[in-house]
Design an enzyme around this catalytic site. Structure first.
Site, PDB file in Angstrom:
ATOM      1  N   GLU A  89       0.825  -1.210   0.000  1.00  0.00           N
ATOM      2  CA  GLU A  89       0.000   0.000   0.000  1.00  0.00           C
ATOM      3  C   GLU A  89       0.857   1.257   0.000  1.00  0.00           C
ATOM      4  O   GLU A  89       0.409   2.332  -0.376  1.00  0.00           O
ATOM      5  CB  GLU A  89      -0.923   0.009   1.224  1.00  0.00           C
ATOM      6  CG  GLU A  89      -2.295  -0.573   0.950  1.00  0.00           C
ATOM      7  CD  GLU A  89      -2.247  -2.003   0.474  1.00  0.00           C
ATOM      8  OE1 GLU A  89      -1.643  -2.825   1.187  1.00  0.00           O
ATOM      9  OE2 GLU A  89      -2.775  -2.302  -0.591  1.00  0.00           O
TER      10      GLU A  89
ATOM     11  N   THR B 111       4.141  -7.588  -3.017  1.00  0.00           N
ATOM     12  CA  THR B 111       4.775  -8.086  -1.794  1.00  0.00           C
ATOM     13  C   THR B 111       4.201  -9.421  -1.324  1.00  0.00           C
ATOM     14  O   THR B 111       3.005  -9.539  -1.068  1.00  0.00           O
ATOM     15  CB  THR B 111       4.628  -7.056  -0.662  1.00  0.00           C
ATOM     16  OG1 THR B 111       3.263  -6.640  -0.598  1.00  0.00           O
ATOM     17  CG2 THR B 111       5.511  -5.852  -0.912  1.00  0.00           C
TER      18      THR B 111
ATOM     19  N   ASP C 116      -6.663  -4.411  -5.282  1.00  0.00           N
ATOM     20  CA  ASP C 116      -6.036  -4.963  -4.078  1.00  0.00           C
ATOM     21  C   ASP C 116      -6.413  -6.434  -3.898  1.00  0.00           C
ATOM     22  O   ASP C 116      -6.506  -6.933  -2.790  1.00  0.00           O
ATOM     23  CB  ASP C 116      -6.418  -4.147  -2.824  1.00  0.00           C
ATOM     24  CG  ASP C 116      -5.622  -4.545  -1.593  1.00  0.00           C
ATOM     25  OD1 ASP C 116      -4.564  -5.183  -1.741  1.00  0.00           O
ATOM     26  OD2 ASP C 116      -6.071  -4.231  -0.469  1.00  0.00           O
TER      27      ASP C 116
HETATM   28 CA    CA Z   1      -3.129  -4.916  -0.104  1.00  0.00          CA
END
Ligand code: CA
Length: 590
Positions: free
Chosen positions: A209, A265, A330
């Protein structure tokens, strides 16, 4: 700062089957050998042990123990508890080795307690700086959480919020070595549990983020020396690609993505198959979220939101399956990957199953990466289905929401987050908690990258990470216990559930209302253990979902494990958002 207890939004980034009890230490010297957790013992854990994060390399979280079963579970009662402290949400899965239970709490604190009595043996606090950006504190999206340690040859390994990987002496808690796995002062963090693979410690990172470039690293377990590193997304092409997988990936990006890190990530899911010698890593979402900002002009943006197979010895890329090409939402795929041998269409297939945030349950051939099936486990409106011929989602017209915006399911919280799944070989079902969610996604046309804050490029997230994280906890569910959650409820409608999923047919077998907190545990006593955010710790019937036993703990229950010592089976779990405790239960308790 305010510690958010969020059930996290996850993703927020921050960070065989049952082996018979095996004389794994047979070739070791007799006396100390019994206590050495080595590669053979990790591969074939004894029935009473919980020495791998997911109990076995396949991450099934199924224990062969049967002392506690459906006929006597009503007698399950507290045997001991010990306060180890917490300042926020607890997500740990304990490791139990040689009669000692090792776990983590918030701010990367590690503890060791006597697994028979609960007596605290040691507690190690890295004394991380707490506070905001101005204080130089580690930045993390979703609370100062940690999901556990690894134990190997007398050492305990933990990843810290500030990006360090630390080896502690298992007997004393003293630091043996500590290394910085991320650039100092960067917006990376570690919340995931390390895994041990053939003498190496594997650790990923979070921070998507904030705008970072994700990678997975393997370090020599003895010395901490780096063995290999695999980047999830390409860096600045003018500096050259690190390997062939990055050369391939560069072609799927546009613009100057590296300025924003790109994301990807790998903050949680890692599995290892000793037969194929492959490590499987689940990768994170794009950074920023909105592809228009991250990669203007489109592209799949490899290897975001993917399951990637790497050679365990070298870290070299073998294959990938991207669950969400060109991620805009996301929808990371950093969730747990379970390795199962399933009979599908009359043929035994070595598969990997995952229920990532995007709402589809995937069954993938773990040797080749071939998609075998994918079906939605929640209401989904960003894609109509997954095309098995192409392996790609068929997106709906509203999926690419743009500046106009669209309300989509799942939300950025995801349909299933970090809480681990468990597999029961008798029912053949996979068990996990999740949530039906939706939210408005809207591109921010004026996006500008700013170091040290959330950079999502969407109306949500840019304004305030706090506001976003506040939506992480599922709202009350009809029929759920009356106790109120201690965390804010989301604006968008959210409905928590616990589901039993058939990975062969790829369909639901049963579902109950549930307020997700931690993950699931399966036992051969035919019990599924899991906790709700209300504090209700429960045992369910794997065949029906009927609640067979329930015990109130503090709100915020992590993920349970079970083990056996001196002929007695224990079920242990950590609970408590503030002042966290470890609880152990046995038949008739104390
Ligand atoms: Ca995320």
């Amino acid at each position: 700062m305010t510690i958010r207890s969020a059930a996290s939004l996850s993703s927020l980034p921050l960070v065989w089957l049952l082996a018979a009890p095996a004389p794994a230490t047979a070739q070791q010297p007799p006396a100390p050998a019994a206590s050495v957790i080595d590669d053979a013992r990790l591969r074939t854990p004894a029935s009473g042990e919980w020495i791998n994060h997911g109990r076995d390399f396949a991450e099934t979280r199924h224990s062969p123990l049967t002392q506690i079963d459906q006929s006597n579970v009503a007698r399950l009662a507290p045997a001991w508890s010990v306060e180890v402290g917490s300042q926020g949400k607890i997500e740990t899965t304990p490791i139990v080795a040689n009669g000692v239970l090792y776990g983590t709490s918030t701010y990367s604190v590690v503890y060791a307690v006597d697994a028979r009595t609960g007596a605290l043996k040691w507690r190690w606090d890295p004394a991380l700086v707490k506070g905001g950006i101005a204080d130089g504190a580690a930045r993390f999206c979703c609370g100062p959480v940690n999901r556990g340690v690894a134990v190997y040859k007398g050492k305990v390994y933990v990843g810290l919020l500030d990006g360090r990987l630390v080896a502690l002496n298992a007997d004393t808690g003293r630091v043996v070595w500590a290394i910085q796995t991320t650039p100092v002062g960067s917006d990376y963090s570690i919340t995931g549990a390390p895994r041990i693979v053939k003498g190496k410690v594997l650790i990923g990172n979070g921070g998507g983020e904030y705008g970072v470039r994700g990678y997975l690293t393997a370090y020599d377990a003895e010395t901490g020396k780096q063995a290999w590193r695999w980047y999830v997304v390409p860096g600045d092409p003018s500096l050259g690609a690190e390997d062939r997988s990055m050369e391939q990936a560069i072609r799927t990006w546009r613009g100057q993505w590296w300025k924003y890190g790109g994301g990807g990530t790998p903050w949680d899911g890692l599995s290892y198959d000793p037969e194929s010698n492959m490590v499987y890593v689940g990768t994170g979402n794009g950074s920023p979220w909105a592809r228009d900002h991250r990669s203007p002009g489109g592209g799949d943006n490899l290897y975001l939101s993917s399951v990637v197979a790497l050679d365990a010895d070298t870290g070299r890329y073998v294959w990938h399956y991207q669950t969400t090409p060109g991620d805009d939402w996301d929808y990371n795929a950093a969730q747990q990957m379970m390795l199962l041998d399933l009979t599908i269409d009359g043929r035994v297939r070595k598969v990997l199953v995952q229920a990532p945030k995007n709402g589809f349950f995937y069954v993938i051939d773990r040797l080749t990466g071939e998609l075998l099936s994918a079906q939605p486990y929640v209401a989904v409106n960003w894609a109509t289905h997954i095309d098995l011929k192409t392996g790609r989602p068929v997106e709906t017209p509203e999926a690419r929401y743009g500046a106009k915006g669209a309300r989509l399911s799942p939300s950025a919280v995801g349909a299933h987050h970090w809480p681990p799944m468990a597999f029961n070989p008798k029912t053949g079902l996979v068990y996990f908690p999740g949530q039906e969610t939706n939210m408005l996604f809207q591109n921010t046309p004026t996006f500008e990258f700013e170091q040290g804050r959330w950079n999502t490029g969407t109306a949500r997230g840019t304004a305030a990470a706090a506001a976003s994280a506040a939506t992480a906890t599922p709202a009350p569910v009809a029929g759920a216990p009356a106790a109120a959650p201690s965390t804010p409820t989301p604006a968008a409608s959210t409905r928590g559930f616990f589901v039993a999923w058939d990975p062969v047919a790829n369909k639901e077998r049963w579902r109950i209302d549930f307020r997700p907190s931690g993950g699931a545990l399966s036992t051969e006593g035919q019990l599924i253990f899991a906790g709700q955010s209300t504090g209700a710790f429960q045992a369910l019937d794997p065949a029906s979902g009927r609640v067979l036993w329930s015990h109130m703990l503090d709100s915020g229950i992590a993920t349970p494990v079970t083990y056996e010592l001196d002929g007695k089976q224990y079920v242990a779990v950590m609970s408590g958002i503030n002042g966290g405790k470890v609880y152990a239960f046995t038949l008739d308790g104390k």
